[in-house]
Write a protein that holds these residues in place. Sequence first.
Motif, short mmCIF file in Angstrom:
data_model
loop_
_atom_site.label_atom_id
_atom_site.label_comp_id
_atom_site.label_asym_id
_atom_site.label_seq_id
_atom_site.Cartn_x
_atom_site.Cartn_y
_atom_site.Cartn_z
N THR A 104 -24.89 8.52 -44.91
CA THR A 104 -24.89 7.67 -43.72
C THR A 104 -25.75 6.44 -44.00
O THR A 104 -26.49 6.38 -44.99
CB THR A 104 -25.48 8.42 -42.52
OG1 THR A 104 -26.87 8.68 -42.77
CG2 THR A 104 -24.74 9.73 -42.27
N ASP A 105 -25.68 5.47 -43.12
CA ASP A 105 -26.49 4.26 -43.31
C ASP A 105 -27.98 4.59 -43.37
O ASP A 105 -28.71 4.06 -44.22
CB ASP A 105 -26.24 3.27 -42.17
CG ASP A 105 -24.87 2.60 -42.27
OD1 ASP A 105 -24.17 2.83 -43.27
OD2 ASP A 105 -24.52 1.85 -41.34
N LEU A 108 -28.77 6.24 -46.62
CA LEU A 108 -28.70 5.26 -47.70
C LEU A 108 -29.99 4.44 -47.77
O LEU A 108 -30.59 4.27 -48.85
CB LEU A 108 -27.50 4.34 -47.49
CG LEU A 108 -27.25 3.28 -48.57
CD1 LEU A 108 -26.75 3.93 -49.84
CD2 LEU A 108 -26.25 2.24 -48.07
N LEU A 125 -24.09 0.64 -56.25
CA LEU A 125 -23.49 1.52 -55.25
C LEU A 125 -22.07 1.87 -55.64
O LEU A 125 -21.40 1.13 -56.35
CB LEU A 125 -23.48 0.84 -53.87
CG LEU A 125 -24.75 0.99 -53.03
CD1 LEU A 125 -25.92 0.25 -53.67
CD2 LEU A 125 -24.49 0.48 -51.61
N ARG A 133 -16.96 -2.09 -45.37
CA ARG A 133 -17.97 -1.04 -45.57
C ARG A 133 -18.80 -1.33 -46.81
O ARG A 133 -20.02 -1.19 -46.81
CB ARG A 133 -17.31 0.33 -45.67
CG ARG A 133 -18.30 1.45 -45.97
CD ARG A 133 -17.72 2.82 -45.66
NE ARG A 133 -18.56 3.88 -46.18
CZ ARG A 133 -19.72 4.27 -45.64
NH1 ARG A 133 -20.17 3.64 -44.57
NH2 ARG A 133 -20.41 5.26 -46.17
N ASP A 134 -18.15 -1.75 -47.90
CA ASP A 134 -18.90 -2.07 -49.12
C ASP A 134 -19.88 -3.21 -48.86
O ASP A 134 -21.04 -3.17 -49.29
CB ASP A 134 -17.94 -2.45 -50.25
CG ASP A 134 -17.19 -1.25 -50.82
OD1 ASP A 134 -17.60 -0.10 -50.53
OD2 ASP A 134 -16.21 -1.46 -51.55
N HIS A 136 -21.21 -4.12 -46.04
CA HIS A 136 -22.27 -3.63 -45.16
C HIS A 136 -23.30 -2.80 -45.93
O HIS A 136 -24.52 -3.02 -45.79
CB HIS A 136 -21.64 -2.81 -44.04
CG HIS A 136 -22.63 -2.10 -43.16
ND1 HIS A 136 -23.49 -2.76 -42.30
CD2 HIS A 136 -22.91 -0.77 -43.03
CE1 HIS A 136 -24.24 -1.89 -41.67
NE2 HIS A 136 -23.93 -0.67 -42.09
N ARG A 137 -22.84 -1.89 -46.74
CA ARG A 137 -23.76 -1.00 -47.46
C ARG A 137 -24.55 -1.77 -48.52
O ARG A 137 -25.74 -1.52 -48.72
CB ARG A 137 -22.98 0.16 -48.09
CG ARG A 137 -22.33 1.05 -47.04
CD ARG A 137 -21.41 2.10 -47.64
NE ARG A 137 -22.20 3.19 -48.21
CZ ARG A 137 -22.32 3.43 -49.51
NH1 ARG A 137 -21.71 2.63 -50.39
NH2 ARG A 137 -23.03 4.43 -49.95
#
Length: 374
Positions: A104-105, A108, A125, A133-134, A136-137
Motif C-alpha cells: 500500500t502507499d 511503501l 520500483l 499508479r507508477d 504516483h508511487r
Amino acid sequence: MSIVIVETDEGISGVGLGPHVEIERIFAAVEGEDPRAVTTLYDRMLRHTFKAGHAGPVFGTIGAIDTALWDIKAQAAGEPLWRLLGGRDRRVPAYASGLDIGLTDDELVAEYEVYASHGLRAAKLKGGLDIERDRHRLALVRDVLTEAGDGLRPGLMLDVNEAWTRKQAVRHVSEIERALDLIWIEEPVRRWDAEGHAAVGRGINASVATGENLTGLEQYRPLIAAGAVDIVQMAAVWGVTHFLRASALAHAYDLPVSPIGNSPIGLLHAATSVPNHLTSELQDLRPPVGVSVDHHVEDGAFVLADTPGLGVRVDEERIRTANRRPQAQTAESPNVRPERAGRRLLAGVDGVSARKVPVVPLNSHSEVSSTARH
C-alpha cells in the motif's frame, strides 16, 4: 534462497548463492581440481554442459560453484575477496530495491524511510501495469528520499520485467517523464530484443538497463553492438567470473555495469575491482535465515569487511529448524510470465510483475573434495 557449499580436503569450505540444477554433472568438472584455478575451472564447467547448453538455472549452478571457488581462493590467500581481486575501496554504492509492487502507499513510504535511514538516495520500483499508479508511487518514494537528503534530488528507476512491447514502453515512460526524471527503465522489452531495446532507448530520455537474465557473453554482444543497452546488468547468481568478463566487455564500449540480486555478495566484492561499476542493488537489509554476512550498509553503500573470502557463514542447523519450504509455483507467481504480457490493449489488465546465499588457512596443495552440498 538456494545455497551451494563446496568443500575441500584441507577443511576449507566455499559458499555460493544460487541454483543447484544438474549439480552432479557440473561438479564433475571441478572435482579433485585445485580450487584456486577458478577461471579455468569456470570454463571447464561450461564445457561440461556443451550439448545441452548452459542457459537458465544450469548457468546459475555454474555461477554458484564459481562463487564458492572464489570464496575458497580468497580464504586460502587469507584476504577478503575484494582485496584479492584488486579492489582498493571497500565501499560499494547501492540503490534501494524493495520489490514493492504489492505494498500500500503507507507501506511503501514506511519501507523507503528505512532505506533512507541507511543513506540510500536512489530507488528502483516495480511497475509497468498502470501509468498513473507508477507515477504516483515513484513520486511518493521521491519525496521520502528528497526529505532524507535535505532536498537533494534522488535517483529513480522503474523495472517492468519484459512486460511491454516497444510502443508500450515508449508511451509509458514518456508519460512518466512528463513529471519525473528516471535514471533508467529496466527490461522494457524481451531480454533478447536488441532492436527493440534500441528503439525504446531512442524514444525516451531515461537510460535502458538490461542483462540480469542474459547467460553468457554471447547474449550481451548483440545488445551492445546495436547500441541497445546503456546500463549493463548482471545477476548475482551467474557468478563472479561471469561478472568480471561481462564488465570487461561493457568497459570496452564505455558502458557502466550494475549487479542485480537480493544477496549479490560475490558481485559486491568483484565490483570493487572493475572501473565501470555504477551501483549495486540492495533489496534486503537483513540476510536470509541461517546466513550471516560480514558487511553492513551505511551512507548509501555496502561496506565490505576484512574477513578472508566472501565473509559469508551458513548455519545449517538454524536453516533446518526454520523449517521453511519453497512455495509451489502457480500461474500467479511473480516468477511465471503472464499469458498476455506485452499483449494488453489497456494497462492494468491481467498484469503481474516479477520478483526477482568458511574458514581456515589453506596450504598450497589443496584440492576440491569429492562432494558439494546443496
